[in-house]
Structure formats: structure tokens, C-alpha cells
Design an enzyme around this catalytic site. Structure first.
Site, short mmCIF file in Angstrom:
data_model
loop_
_atom_site.label_atom_id
_atom_site.label_comp_id
_atom_site.label_asym_id
_atom_site.label_seq_id
_atom_site.Cartn_x
_atom_site.Cartn_y
_atom_site.Cartn_z
N LYS A 110 74.86 2.20 38.22
CA LYS A 110 75.19 3.53 38.70
C LYS A 110 76.30 4.15 37.87
O LYS A 110 76.43 5.37 37.81
CB LYS A 110 75.68 3.45 40.15
CG LYS A 110 74.61 3.14 41.16
CD LYS A 110 75.25 2.82 42.51
CE LYS A 110 74.19 2.59 43.57
NZ LYS A 110 74.77 2.04 44.80
N LYS A 117 85.27 -6.06 37.09
CA LYS A 117 85.65 -4.68 37.43
C LYS A 117 87.11 -4.42 37.11
O LYS A 117 87.48 -3.33 36.70
CB LYS A 117 85.40 -4.39 38.91
CG LYS A 117 83.93 -4.20 39.24
CD LYS A 117 83.75 -3.57 40.62
CE LYS A 117 82.28 -3.38 40.93
NZ LYS A 117 82.03 -2.97 42.32
N LYS A 145 73.24 -4.57 32.50
CA LYS A 145 72.53 -4.23 33.74
C LYS A 145 72.39 -2.71 33.87
O LYS A 145 73.31 -1.97 33.52
CB LYS A 145 73.38 -4.76 34.90
CG LYS A 145 72.64 -4.96 36.18
CD LYS A 145 73.57 -5.50 37.26
CE LYS A 145 74.55 -4.45 37.74
NZ LYS A 145 74.95 -4.59 39.14
P1 AMP Z 1 75.00 -1.47 43.67
O1 AMP Z 1 74.29 -0.47 42.81
O2 AMP Z 1 75.88 -2.36 42.89
O3 AMP Z 1 75.63 -0.85 44.89
O4 AMP Z 1 73.86 -2.44 44.23
C1 AMP Z 1 73.03 -2.19 45.33
C2 AMP Z 1 71.92 -3.22 45.38
O5 AMP Z 1 71.07 -3.07 44.24
C3 AMP Z 1 72.39 -4.69 45.32
O6 AMP Z 1 71.51 -5.49 46.07
C4 AMP Z 1 72.32 -5.02 43.86
O7 AMP Z 1 72.19 -6.38 43.61
C5 AMP Z 1 71.08 -4.25 43.45
N1 AMP Z 1 71.16 -3.85 42.05
C6 AMP Z 1 72.09 -3.05 41.47
N2 AMP Z 1 71.85 -2.87 40.16
C7 AMP Z 1 70.73 -3.58 39.90
C8 AMP Z 1 69.95 -3.82 38.73
N3 AMP Z 1 70.26 -3.26 37.56
N4 AMP Z 1 68.87 -4.61 38.84
C9 AMP Z 1 68.52 -5.15 40.02
N5 AMP Z 1 69.19 -4.98 41.15
C10 AMP Z 1 70.29 -4.21 41.10
#
Ligand code: AMP
Ligand code: TRP
Length: 338
Positions: free
Chosen positions: A203, A116, A200
Site C-alpha cells: 500500500k 518499519k 512485496k
Molecule cells: P496490509 O496491507 O499490510 O494491511 O495487509 C492486509 C492483509 O493483506 C494481510 O493479511 C497481509 O498479509 C496481506 N497482504 C498485504 N500485502 C500483501 C501482498 N503483497 N501479497 C499477499 N498478501 C498481502
């Protein structure tokens, strides 16, 4: 983990940006069956979202949106505590104590911060650097034992174990904190971008076509699958055939996760087919599974007072667990009791 600790599931998600299919398949969907097995706490980690700039109104709206996604996705607020992290001060208080337990060298090894921050380390917030310490506090404020997350968060949960262990050793309170275990599950534990099978789904990707948002309407869902990047070969019959084919592997993984089957089973259904036919089935399944979640999210989000009431009920349940633990921690470290 020692047998003396009662199992408790803790996980959380940041209220930043567009909640997407990766969040659902990699997180929420895996949490649902746990509710019947163990006490569960699902937090909306708004304090983590402050580590990078976010408009205050957006933070508040997104906190409610994530809570709506939890509930629409199948988390039952009667079984599990759902609440905003900032509503329970124990998280911040314990995070300070843990920042005095964790070592700078440990944080320097965190790959997510390195990714990041990139070359811009000096301009990042202190909070972004200390982020995994707050995450450890989230889990351990409840003596959480099981932490379901995507594989990108595994390192942070391991840091929480190290912090728990060092706290127990330093203060000679063996076994006070459990050593929480990361739980990484599902054929689509990592959902990749629809534009690049090696990145990946995220968001923060500037291209909306890289991701399936949980709030996308049906037409958008279909269009995004149609436009998803593929390769020219038909789908393989066996898993080995997905090696070196990241886009095919991702789309099959998404299908399998949505249909609750393995990737191998999905390939036995679609092996030999062209992407165009497979994509029709995938789009249909997506509309069938995500459509109702989107509609329920919208319904919940339209009634802010109701969502806020649910969040406050969750807050009370969370505090009832965290406050007595924090009180003990304060005694252990030598703070004069209030
Ligand atoms: P975040 O979007 O980074 O706040 O992640 C929230 C939750 O979703 C966490 O448990 C991440 O590990 C999971 N997560 C985020 N992006 C992915 C993705 N592309 N595939 C699978 N899990 C994800
Ligand atoms: N850092 C996690 C993420 O970005 C969110 C999170 C914060 C979390 N605190 C947590 C996940 C505690 C599990 C347990 O996905």
C-alpha cells in the site's frame, strides 16, 4: 490447539493507503470459503493504522473503503461480522493486559517493527512497537483459533500463541485461551511489486505502477500489466524454470490465483509464450475478475449511511462474543468486578 475450543476464524486489515491485489489475493479471497465452514470475524483494524501518522478524514474514509472491499470481494455481512476495531473496546482493554504478559524480548524479535522502524527506532510511536500485542488481543478477544494472513504476518500470529500460552500458564487457567494457528494459503500468498519481483506489493510503495489497486479503472489495469517488469526469456514450461525469475514467477502466480488454478497449470497453458501474449491474457483476466469488485466497491462507498449501518451490526455481533470473554479475563487477573 485443544479440541475444547470451538473453531473461529479471525482476520483483519488496516485501513491505510490503497487496497491492492495482494490484499485481495493474499487475504480476502482466501477468507470467502471459510465463511461456510466456521464462524468468521473480519475486522477493519483502524487502531493499528494509528501507529503511524494518518489524516483523520483519510482514516475514516479508508475504514469504509476496506469494509466495502470485504463485501465486494465476497465476504457476506450476514455470515461474518465486519466492524471497525475501535468500535469494540475489548480490543484495547485486552491489549493492555497482554502488554503485561508479553515480554520486551519477544517484541524485540519482531521483524516487521525492525523493517518499519529502520534506523529511526527512537522516533517511532510506542504503538508501532506494541502493535503485535494489539493484534494478539484482536484474535484472542474472540478466542480465535484460525487466523488467515499473508506470510508477513505469521510471526505476529506466533506471538499471539506465545501470549495465549503464557497467560494460561501464569494465571493457572490451562486452556482458557486457544493457541491460534496462522493459515497461509494460495499460490499467490505473497504478491510482489510489478516493478520489482523481489519486493512485496504494498500500500505504501510510492510508485502506483508497482501495484494493482482494487479501485483502478480497466484502462489502468491494462496499462499496469503492459508496463509490468519482465525478463527477455519466454515463459518456462515447468515450475523450476521460474527459479531466479521473480517477475515471471509473480505474474504467473497472479494469473494462477485469479484463475483458481495452480502455477504449474498456468505454465502448462503459457509455457513457451512471450510475455507480450501472456500479458494480454493476464490483463483480460484481471479486468474480468477485478472490474466487478471495483464497481461494487464504488457502489457501496457511495452510500455511507448503509456502510455505517452494516459496520454497526457487525460491531454488535462482535461485542456479543468479546464482552463475556473480557469479563472472564478481568476476573482471572484480579480486577474488581464492575
Ligand atoms: P496490509 O496491507 O499490510 O494491511 O495487509 C492486509 C492483509 O493483506 C494481510 O493479511 C497481509 O498479509 C496481506 N497482504 C498485504 N500485502 C500483501 C501482498 N503483497 N501479497 C499477499 N498478501 C498481502
Ligand atoms: N497486522 C495485520 C496486517 O497488517 C492486520 C491485523 C491486525 C490482523 N490484527 C489482526 C490480522 C488480527 C489477523 C488477525 O496485515
Amino acid at each position: 490447539m485443544s479440541a475444547s475450543h470451538k473453531p473461529l476464524v479471525f482476520s483483519g486489515m488496516q485501513p491505510t493507503g490503497n487496497i491492492h491485489l495482494g490484499n485481495y489475493l493474499g487475504a480476502i479471497k482466501n477468507w470467502i470459503p471459510m465463511q461456510k465452514e466456521k464462524p468468521c470475524i473480519f475486522c477493519v483494524v483502524d487502531m493499528h493504522s494509528l501507529t503511524v501518522w494518518v489524516e483523520p478524514k483519510e482514516l475514516r474514509d479508508n475504514t469504509r473503503m476496506i469494509a466495502a472491499a470485504y463485501i465486494a470481494g465476497g465476504i457476506d455481512p450476514k455470515l461474518s461480522a465486519i466492524f471497525p476495531q475501535s468500535a469494540v473496546p475489548a480490543h484495547a482493554e485486552l491489549a493492555w493486559i497482554f502488554s503485561c504478559v508479553a515480554r520486551i524480548g519477544w517484541l524485540n524479535r519482531m521483524t516487521q517493527f525492525k523493517e518499519k522502524a529502520g534506523k529511526n527506532r527512537e522516533a517511532m510511536s510506542v504503538g508501532l512497537y506494541a502493535y503485535p500485542v494489539l493484534m494478539a488481543a484482536d484474535i484472542l478477544a474472540y478466542k480465535g483459533t484460525h487466523v488467515p494472513v499473508g506470510d508477513d504476518q505469521k510471526q505476529h500470529v506466533e506471538l499471539a500463541r506465545d501470549i495465549a500460552q503464557k497467560f494460561n500458564n501464569d494465571f493457572a487457567v490451562p486452556d482458557f485461551f486457544p493457541l491460534p494457528e496462522p493459515m497461509i494459503m494460495g499460490p499467490a500468498a505473497r504478491v510482489m511489486s510489478l516493478r520489482d519481483g523481489k519486493a512485496k506489493m504494498s500500500k505504501s510503495d510510492p510508485s502506483d505502477y508497482s501495484r494493482i489497486n482494487l479501485l483502478d479503472d480497466n484502462d489502468t489495469l491494462v496499462q499496469k500489466i503492459k508496463k509490468a517488469r519482465t525478463d527477455p526469456e519466454p515463459l518456462p514450461h515447468a515450475l523450476e524454470g521460474l527459479d531466479e525469475r521473480p517477475e515471471a514467477s509473480n505474474l504467473i502466480g497472479i494469473y494462477a490465483a485469479l484463475a483458481d488454478i495452480s502455477k504449474a497449470q498456468a505454465l502448462s497453458r503459457f509455457g513457451g509464450q512471450q510475455f507480450s501474449t501472456f500479458k494480454n491474457d493476464l490483463a483480460e483476466l484481471l479486468v474480468e475478475k477485478i472490474g466487478p469488485i471495483r464497481d461494487e466497491m464504488k457502489r457501496l462507498m457511495s452510500d455511507t449511511a448503509n456502510i455505517d449501518r452494516l459496520l454497526m451490526e457487525g460491531t454488535e455481533r462482535a461485542e456479543a462474543i468479546a464482552n463475556p470473554i473480557l469479563k472472564q479475563v478481568k476476573e482471572i487477573v484480579g480486577f474488581v468486578a464492575r
